[in-house]
Write a protein that holds these residues in place. Structure first.
Motif: not given
Length: 760
Positions: A77, A201, A204, A207
């Motif tokens: 990510g 993203d 996120d 996270y």
């Protein structure tokens, strides 16, 4: 068409004042909505634009120098990283102003979080002591390219090479250190490093922070900041100003629509015979509806165009933040759409309410239906007869009886007048709450006025003696602020140790009690929301590699750090870390002491070793709100004035038959006039009492909800003083009585033939 225009022209000549008030009210409403749109754009778009142009990082993580940050680039990510960059915390001074800053060592402009130069040039290896300042810090220091910054207590100097915009949180005295880019060689004693993560993203973010802290280890992470926090800090008070303008603008628009609806409905009842004549000579229902619809659409369109033109041409000349917001908003892509959509929406809404009332005019039959013989007020009620038997003034009794027995029309008039008065009460509550931040800051989470930081000299004991030695200082509270990781390791919050067990820090409590015992603390609303906790819970956080478990015994009003603050005594934090020393001192001044003069005196007494600054009051950024509230009250007053004129006109017309009865029983024109004036005053009094009863709790709910959403927490709302509410009620009642006197007197002095003709 000519007949339609002649009717509209005749009606305009008869109701010039009402038409003028409607135009002015519409202009004020549209202007407030346009300014709200400008503030929203000013609050959001500049930061968003800077973030996009700089390819800003979604997460910035400050770590220890030994942390292996290279592994973060390989996390799922993570699209790109900025750094890591070595950092050093120092204090710089320029033109008598000092600021805590973070020196960030970087040789080349980064590809992620790239500063946007607004003045000067980027770092030059030929100037090893050259720096680039973040624009907010440069404004605070009054620094420009070519200026020299000193580091108090050291012989070092830095030369300003450039000034740049950044999407990271801007400098805020006592809360957020300023950002300074420097060559790596300019950092003498690096104390850590910082790395930025740009994510695939943005949703996120939590996270990603959790994964990063897990990889690095909680003990290696010092502080975490996210793009949401940076955006909220950039929006600041502008978004709140936009919300206030938008909320009251929409409320005023609804009130104006209802006022127009009431005015047309009253006018239709007074022109039933004329409308029947129009039908008899061939006017269709659609033509009758268009007479009223086009007339009031013209008023609304004129006011909307005037507001749009004034905002477009003169908006940027408004002094202060509102003018700046309009100037920036006019350069944004959505400006033209908003400038068109807001006036059109307002005109269409007023047209809708007008059409609903005008539809009734189209249904008037060609042959007028005789009015019922019974008066609108009906027979005297038992209480009214008993009041007359007690020899109370007949005008007072009959006027109140007229309001109480006026069926639905009196209640409708009172309800329409209540709405603008209710909004005025809410606006006055907002004004009073804002004033409280200045007049009594201790009760809204600001018990101290000055914050003092030292560069290592003098010694702590000597420093406390120096601070307490000033006669204008009432109390000195040692303090420390640490960045703590919350459970789940998704964010950092501020863990503050303020005061001691012997001299506790006076937190402003909205719920629970003060922290006295071991491991007890109070928390802000933002922290409780973040942890999904409440008063009475135990919470766990991590400071470095040390866990800290605290019992939340109260909720404090925290205007700083979005309420993400937990406060305990310094002694409580020392139980977990005995080596903890005060990093700053909070000073509570005696009543009447000038914080700026005390700060200057302490700075002189510290001989260049003290950084003294005033505590930031969140209300300072809301100073434009006073002008906004005053303007909104004026617009609402115009709407209330239109509604009063409508109610007076309807009351006079409906009382024309009663005039015959009053004259028949021997009442003088003055007494008949007093009945109408009393009825109007009673209706205004009822509207005022209703608006006060409903507006005060509504204002508390709205203000506390806004405080909770900002992290400050509920409990900051304050009601206007009884004297101010009494003045509002008195002005409303006396204004209604004054407006009703002339038309009521004219109706009471009409010739008998005119009265019979009107009553037929």
């Amino acid at each position: 068409m000519r007949a339609t225009l002649r009717w509209a022209h005749s009606d305009l000549r008869t109701h010039r004042g009402e038409a003028l008030f409607l135009v002015l009210a519409t202009a004020g409403i549209v202007a407030s909505l346009l300014l709200a749109a400008a503030l929203f754009g000013y609050a959001t778009n500049p930061w968003q634009r800077t973030f996009a142009e700089t390819r800003g990082a979604h997460v910035w993580i400050h770590t220890a120098s030994s942390a292996d940050t290279g592994r973060l680039a390989r996390l799922d990510g993570v699209a790109a990283v900025a750094g890591p960059y070595r950092t050093e915390s120092v204090t710089v001074a320029s033109r008598g102003t000092r600021a805590s800053v973070e020196l960030r060592g970087t040789a080349q402009p980064p590809s992620v979080g790239r500063p946007l130069l607004t003045a000067g040039h980027w770092l030059d290896p030929a100037e090893p002591d050259g720096v680039v300042l973040e624009s907010g810090l440069a404004r605070a220091l009054l620094a420009e390219p070519g200026d020299t910054l000193t580091l108090p207590g050291t012989p070092r100097t830095l030369t300003v090479e450039g000034i740049a915009d950044s999407a990271e949180p801007s400098y805020s005295p006592g809360e957020q250190p300023g950002l300074v880019w420097a060559l790596p060689a300019a950092l003498r004693t690096p104390g850590g490093q910082v790395i930025g993560l740009r994510l695939d993203d943005p949703a996120d973010t939590d996270y990603a922070v959790q994964r990063a802290v897990t990889v690095l280890g909680a003990g290696a992470v010092g502080e975490v900041s996210t793009w949401q926090q940076a955006r909220a800090a950039a929006q600041g008070d502008n978004r709140l100003l936009g919300q206030v303008l938008g909320l009251f603008g929409l409320g005023a628009l609804i009130a104006a629509g209802l006022a127009v609806h009431g005015a047309i409905a009253t006018r239709i009842r007074g022109h039933l015979r004329d409308l029947s004549v129009l039908k008899a000579i061939g006017f269709t229902p659609g033509q009758v509806v268009r007479i009223f619809l086009l007339q009031h659409l013209a008023y609304a369109l004129l006011g909307a165009l005037a507001a749009a033109a004034l905002t477009q041409t003169l908006g940027r000349r408004i002094p202060g933040r509102l003018g700046d917001a309009v100037g920036v908003w006019q350069g944004l892509p959505g400006h033209a759409m908003a400038l068109l959509a807001v006036p059109v929406s307002a005109v269409l809404f007023i047209g809708l309410t007008t059409g609903l009332a005008a539809w009734r005019a189209g249904r008037v039959p060609p042959v007028p239906v005789p009015r019922p013989a019974t008066a609108a007020g009906g027979r005297l009620t038992g209480p009214a007869r008993r009041a007359l038997g007690m020899r109370l003034p007949a005008a007072l009794v009959l006027g109140c009886h007229k309001v109480l027995t006026g069926r639905g029309r009196s209640l409708t008039s009172v309800a329409r007048l209540t709405l603008p008065l209710l909004l005025i009460v809410v606006a006055l509550s907002a004004w009073t709450t804002l004033d409280r931040f200045h007049t009594d800051p201790a009760r809204v989470g600001l018990p101290t006025s000055l914050t003092v930081r030292a560069d290592g000299a003098p010694a702590p004991a000597d420093l406390r003696s120096l601070l307490a030695g000033d006669s204008r200082v009432a109390a000195v509270y040692p303090g420390v602020e640490l960045a703590a990781l919350v459970p789940g390791q998704t964010a950092t919050i501020a863990l503050r140790g303020l005061g001691t067990d012997a001299r506790p820090y006076p937190c402003a409590l909205a719920e629970g009690r003060a922290a006295h015992g071991p491991d007890e603390a109070v928390a802000g609303q933002g922290l409780l929301d973040l942890l999904h906790a409440r008063v009475g819970d135990w919470v766990r956080m991590t400071v470095g590699d040390r866990p800290q478990i605290l019992h939340i015994v109260g909720r404090s009003i925290e205007p700083q750090n979005a309420g993400r603050v937990v406060t305990a005594s310094l002694d409580t934090l020392r139980e977990n870390d005995p080596q903890l020393a005060p990093a700053f001192y909070e000073l509570r001044l005696r009543p009447g002491a000038d914080p700026h003069r005390v700060a200057a005196a302490l700075t002189t007494a510290g001989r260049g070793h003290l950084d003294v600054h005033t505590v930031t009051n969140p209300a300072d950024g809301l100073s434009p709100l006073r002008a906004v509230v005053a303007g909104l009250i004026a617009v609402l007053a115009l709407i209330g004035l239109v509604e009063l004129l409508t109610a007076i006109g309807g009351s006079v017309r409906e009382g024309e038959r009663d005039v015959l009865a009053f004259k028949a029983i021997g009442m003088s024109p003055r007494q008949i006039t007093a009945i109408t004036v009393t009825a109007t005053s009673a209706a205004a009094l009822a509207a005022t009492l209703t608006a006060t009863a409903l507006g005060l709790p509504l204002a508390h709910r709205l203000i506390d909800a806004q405080g909770a959403s900002n992290g400050i927490g509920a409990g900051i709302a304050r009601s206007p003083s009884p004297g101010l509410l009494l003045a509002l009620g008195t002005a409303t009642v006396l204004g209604a009585a004054g407006l009703a006197t002339i038309p009521a007197a004219r109706a009471a002095r009409k010739r008998l033939a005119d009265t019979l003709s009107a009553a037929a």
